[in-house]
Write a protein that holds these residues in place. Structure first.
Motif, PDB file in Angstrom:
ATOM      1  N   ASN A  28       0.801  -1.219   0.000  1.00  0.00           N
ATOM      2  CA  ASN A  28       0.000   0.000   0.000  1.00  0.00           C
ATOM      3  C   ASN A  28       0.839   1.277   0.000  1.00  0.00           C
ATOM      4  OD1 ASN A  28       0.310  -1.288   2.665  1.00  0.00           O
ATOM      5  ND2 ASN A  28      -0.655   0.543   3.473  1.00  0.00           N
ATOM      6  N   HIS A  29       2.070   1.226   0.478  1.00  0.00           N
ATOM      7  CA  HIS A  29       2.885   2.444   0.477  1.00  0.00           C
ATOM      8  C   HIS A  29       3.475   2.750  -0.892  1.00  0.00           C
ATOM      9  CE1 HIS A  29       2.576   4.090   4.472  1.00  0.00           C
ATOM     10  NE2 HIS A  29       2.276   2.846   4.805  1.00  0.00           N
ATOM     11  N   LEU A  30       3.557   1.793  -1.787  1.00  0.00           N
ATOM     12  CA  LEU A  30       3.934   2.125  -3.164  1.00  0.00           C
ATOM     13  C   LEU A  30       2.873   3.031  -3.784  1.00  0.00           C
ATOM     14  CD1 LEU A  30       5.270  -1.263  -4.584  1.00  0.00           C
ATOM     15  CD2 LEU A  30       6.576   0.803  -4.100  1.00  0.00           C
ATOM     16  N   ILE A  31       1.641   2.838  -3.365  1.00  0.00           N
ATOM     17  CA  ILE A  31       0.531   3.656  -3.853  1.00  0.00           C
ATOM     18  C   ILE A  31       0.426   4.953  -3.056  1.00  0.00           C
ATOM     19  CG2 ILE A  31      -2.008   3.734  -4.026  1.00  0.00           C
ATOM     20  CD1 ILE A  31      -1.798   0.639  -4.614  1.00  0.00           C
ATOM     21  N   ASN A  32       0.512   4.861  -1.734  1.00  0.00           N
ATOM     22  CA  ASN A  32       0.282   6.024  -0.881  1.00  0.00           C
ATOM     23  C   ASN A  32       1.443   7.016  -0.845  1.00  0.00           C
ATOM     24  OD1 ASN A  32      -2.148   4.839  -0.175  1.00  0.00           O
ATOM     25  ND2 ASN A  32      -1.378   4.000   1.732  1.00  0.00           N
ATOM     26  N   ASP A  33       2.673   6.517  -0.877  1.00  0.00           N
ATOM     27  CA  ASP A  33       3.816   7.394  -0.626  1.00  0.00           C
ATOM     28  C   ASP A  33       3.989   8.563  -1.594  1.00  0.00           C
ATOM     29  OD1 ASP A  33       4.443   6.249   1.746  1.00  0.00           O
ATOM     30  OD2 ASP A  33       6.248   5.225   1.054  1.00  0.00           O
ATOM     31  N   PRO A  34       3.742   8.405  -2.887  1.00  0.00           N
ATOM     32  CA  PRO A  34       3.872   9.598  -3.730  1.00  0.00           C
ATOM     33  C   PRO A  34       2.940  10.725  -3.269  1.00  0.00           C
ATOM     34  CG  PRO A  34       3.753   7.640  -5.088  1.00  0.00           C
ATOM     35  CD  PRO A  34       3.447   7.209  -3.678  1.00  0.00           C
ATOM     36  N   VAL A  35       1.731  10.369  -2.877  1.00  0.00           N
ATOM     37  CA  VAL A  35       0.766  11.362  -2.403  1.00  0.00           C
ATOM     38  C   VAL A  35       1.170  11.868  -1.017  1.00  0.00           C
ATOM     39  CG1 VAL A  35      -1.650  11.707  -1.714  1.00  0.00           C
ATOM     40  CG2 VAL A  35      -1.108  10.395  -3.784  1.00  0.00           C
ATOM     41  N   ILE A  79       2.130 -13.039 -14.810  1.00  0.00           N
ATOM     42  CA  ILE A  79       2.609 -12.306 -13.637  1.00  0.00           C
ATOM     43  C   ILE A  79       1.565 -12.358 -12.531  1.00  0.00           C
ATOM     44  CG2 ILE A  79       3.254 -10.039 -12.723  1.00  0.00           C
ATOM     45  CD1 ILE A  79       4.528  -9.408 -15.386  1.00  0.00           C
ATOM     46  N   SER A  80       1.999 -12.816 -11.364  1.00  0.00           N
ATOM     47  CA  SER A  80       1.146 -12.827 -10.169  1.00  0.00           C
ATOM     48  C   SER A  80       1.449 -11.592  -9.328  1.00  0.00           C
ATOM     49  CB  SER A  80       1.413 -14.096  -9.350  1.00  0.00           C
ATOM     50  OG  SER A  80       0.954 -15.232 -10.038  1.00  0.00           O
ATOM     51  N   HIS A  81       0.490 -11.220  -8.493  1.00  0.00           N
ATOM     52  CA  HIS A  81       0.636 -10.009  -7.679  1.00  0.00           C
ATOM     53  C   HIS A  81       0.240 -10.271  -6.230  1.00  0.00           C
ATOM     54  CE1 HIS A  81       0.140  -8.510 -11.819  1.00  0.00           C
ATOM     55  NE2 HIS A  81       0.966  -7.560 -11.426  1.00  0.00           N
ATOM     56  N   ILE A  82       0.907  -9.570  -5.341  1.00  0.00           N
ATOM     57  CA  ILE A  82       0.555  -9.546  -3.925  1.00  0.00           C
ATOM     58  C   ILE A  82       0.269  -8.087  -3.591  1.00  0.00           C
ATOM     59  CG2 ILE A  82       1.352  -9.944  -1.565  1.00  0.00           C
ATOM     60  CD1 ILE A  82       3.234 -12.122  -2.807  1.00  0.00           C
ATOM     61  N   LEU A  83      -0.921  -7.825  -3.061  1.00  0.00           N
ATOM     62  CA  LEU A  83      -1.308  -6.470  -2.692  1.00  0.00           C
ATOM     63  C   LEU A  83      -1.534  -6.411  -1.191  1.00  0.00           C
ATOM     64  CD1 LEU A  83      -2.837  -7.178  -5.634  1.00  0.00           C
ATOM     65  CD2 LEU A  83      -3.286  -4.759  -5.411  1.00  0.00           C
ATOM     66  N   THR A  84      -1.140  -5.310  -0.580  1.00  0.00           N
ATOM     67  CA  THR A  84      -1.362  -5.139   0.853  1.00  0.00           C
ATOM     68  C   THR A  84      -2.200  -3.898   1.096  1.00  0.00           C
ATOM     69  OG1 THR A  84       0.531  -3.695   1.403  1.00  0.00           O
ATOM     70  CG2 THR A  84       0.960  -6.076   1.270  1.00  0.00           C
ATOM     71  N   ASN A  85      -3.005  -3.956   2.152  1.00  0.00           N
ATOM     72  CA  ASN A  85      -3.727  -2.766   2.584  1.00  0.00           C
ATOM     73  C   ASN A  85      -4.354  -2.982   3.955  1.00  0.00           C
ATOM     74  OD1 ASN A  85      -5.727  -4.483   1.601  1.00  0.00           O
ATOM     75  ND2 ASN A  85      -6.718  -2.965   0.350  1.00  0.00           N
ATOM     76  N   TRP A  86      -4.758  -1.897   4.545  1.00  0.00           N
ATOM     77  CA  TRP A  86      -5.475  -1.892   5.811  1.00  0.00           C
ATOM     78  C   TRP A  86      -6.879  -1.437   5.494  1.00  0.00           C
ATOM     79  CZ3 TRP A  86      -6.858  -3.364  10.208  1.00  0.00           C
ATOM     80  CH2 TRP A  86      -7.547  -2.553  11.097  1.00  0.00           C
ATOM     81  N   LEU A  87      -7.843  -2.239   5.858  1.00  0.00           N
ATOM     82  CA  LEU A  87      -9.237  -1.924   5.580  1.00  0.00           C
ATOM     83  C   LEU A  87     -10.007  -1.803   6.883  1.00  0.00           C
ATOM     84  CD1 LEU A  87      -9.790  -4.453   2.649  1.00  0.00           C
ATOM     85  CD2 LEU A  87      -9.280  -2.000   2.485  1.00  0.00           C
ATOM     86  N   VAL A  88     -10.465  -0.605   7.168  1.00  0.00           N
ATOM     87  CA  VAL A  88     -11.261  -0.335   8.359  1.00  0.00           C
ATOM     88  C   VAL A  88     -12.670  -0.866   8.123  1.00  0.00           C
ATOM     89  CG1 VAL A  88     -12.127   1.514   9.858  1.00  0.00           C
ATOM     90  CG2 VAL A  88      -9.856   1.688   8.872  1.00  0.00           C
ATOM     91  N   ALA A 146       9.724   5.162   9.342  1.00  0.00           N
ATOM     92  CA  ALA A 146       9.840   6.597   9.058  1.00  0.00           C
ATOM     93  C   ALA A 146      10.246   6.836   7.608  1.00  0.00           C
ATOM     94  CB  ALA A 146      10.839   7.241  10.004  1.00  0.00           C
ATOM     95  N   VAL A 147      11.125   5.995   7.103  1.00  0.00           N
ATOM     96  CA  VAL A 147      11.611   6.149   5.737  1.00  0.00           C
ATOM     97  C   VAL A 147      10.470   6.032   4.733  1.00  0.00           C
ATOM     98  CG1 VAL A 147      13.092   5.083   3.971  1.00  0.00           C
ATOM     99  CG2 VAL A 147      13.922   5.337   6.307  1.00  0.00           C
ATOM    100  N   ARG A 148       9.487   5.198   5.021  1.00  0.00           N
ATOM    101  CA  ARG A 148       8.409   4.943   4.071  1.00  0.00           C
ATOM    102  C   ARG A 148       7.103   5.651   4.453  1.00  0.00           C
ATOM    103  NH1 ARG A 148       7.178  -0.189   2.129  1.00  0.00           N
ATOM    104  NH2 ARG A 148       7.026   0.815   0.135  1.00  0.00           N
ATOM    105  N   ASN A 149       7.175   6.696   5.275  1.00  0.00           N
ATOM    106  CA  ASN A 149       5.989   7.465   5.681  1.00  0.00           C
ATOM    107  C   ASN A 149       4.919   6.616   6.342  1.00  0.00           C
ATOM    108  OD1 ASN A 149       7.015   9.899   4.650  1.00  0.00           O
ATOM    109  ND2 ASN A 149       6.231   9.445   2.619  1.00  0.00           N
ATOM    110  N   LYS A 150       5.337   5.553   6.995  1.00  0.00           N
ATOM    111  CA  LYS A 150       4.376   4.670   7.647  1.00  0.00           C
ATOM    112  C   LYS A 150       3.939   5.260   8.985  1.00  0.00           C
ATOM    113  CE  LYS A 150       5.591   0.318   5.567  1.00  0.00           C
ATOM    114  NZ  LYS A 150       5.503  -1.091   5.869  1.00  0.00           N
ATOM    115  N   LEU A 151       2.770   4.872   9.396  1.00  0.00           N
ATOM    116  CA  LEU A 151       2.210   5.334  10.654  1.00  0.00           C
ATOM    117  C   LEU A 151       3.153   4.999  11.808  1.00  0.00           C
ATOM    118  CD1 LEU A 151      -0.260   6.551  12.110  1.00  0.00           C
ATOM    119  CD2 LEU A 151      -1.099   4.227  12.339  1.00  0.00           C
TER     120      LEU A 151
END
Length: 183
Positions: A33-40, A78-87, A132-137
């Motif tokens: 999810n940080h590959l998606i979130n970090d640019p923003v 190509i297979s994919h692994i996606l991560t996220n936190w879903l409230v 901290a490097v990856r803007n993680k919570l």
């Protein structure tokens, strides 16, 4: 046949680390999810402390849509692994359904994995330097609030795995064994 593995869990439960270990085992591309979130987040000055600006999530959603488009355009092998936190909200439940639909559109096997972790373990992991490097919570009060809000319920076909103890490698082995048993 290719696969899409969805790793869902709260911040600091090990989604990216487990996903990286799993990607090596099954030759998949990890899209955490940080590959998606970090640019923003980086552009908005988000640093893992305090609240997100209100525009952060909608902007990251547009990036996510482009990433999903790229997954659909990827070569069939190509297979994919996606991560996220879903409230536990209707919006995040739809986001979980979107990943399942993405797998169906790719004609890929879909493997949902819901991770959980003891709150004290989550808190203890927040201070790790790589966060901290990856803007993680990194804000303990936000983790407490997030965990209190709950996770989108796991679908009936999901593997549910506790990451409080053990290594990411052991968790990846358990997930891989579960995938192999369900192919």
């Amino acid at each position: 046949m290719t696969m899409i593995v969805q790793l869902v869990g709260p911040p600091a439960c090990g989604k990216r680390t487990i996903g990286a270990a799993l990607a090596q085992r099954c030759d998949a591309k990890l899209i955490d999810n940080h590959l998606i979130n970090d640019p923003v987040f980086t552009a908005l000055g988000v640093n893992g402390l305090g609240d997100l600006p209100p525009e952060a999530i909608p902007m990251a959603g547009r990036v996510r849509a482009i990433v999903h488009e790229a997954i659909l355009a990827a070569p069939a092998d190509i297979s994919h692994i996606l991560t996220n936190w879903l409230v536990d909200t209707p919006q995040d439940a739809r986001a979980a359904d979107d990943i399942r639909a993405l797998a169906a559109q790719r004609r890929a096997h879909f493997y949902p994995v819901w991770l959980r972790c003891d709150l004290e373990q989550l808190r203890s992991r927040l201070s790790r330097p790589d966060r901290a490097v990856r803007n993680k919570l990194r804000d303990p009060s936000r983790v407490d609030d997030i965990v209190a809000r709950g996770t989108t319920p796991a679908p009936d076909d999901a593997l549910q795995l506790d990451t409080s103890d053990g290594t990411p490698e052991v968790a990846a082995d358990e997930i891989m064994a579960w995938i192999d048993a369900h192919r």
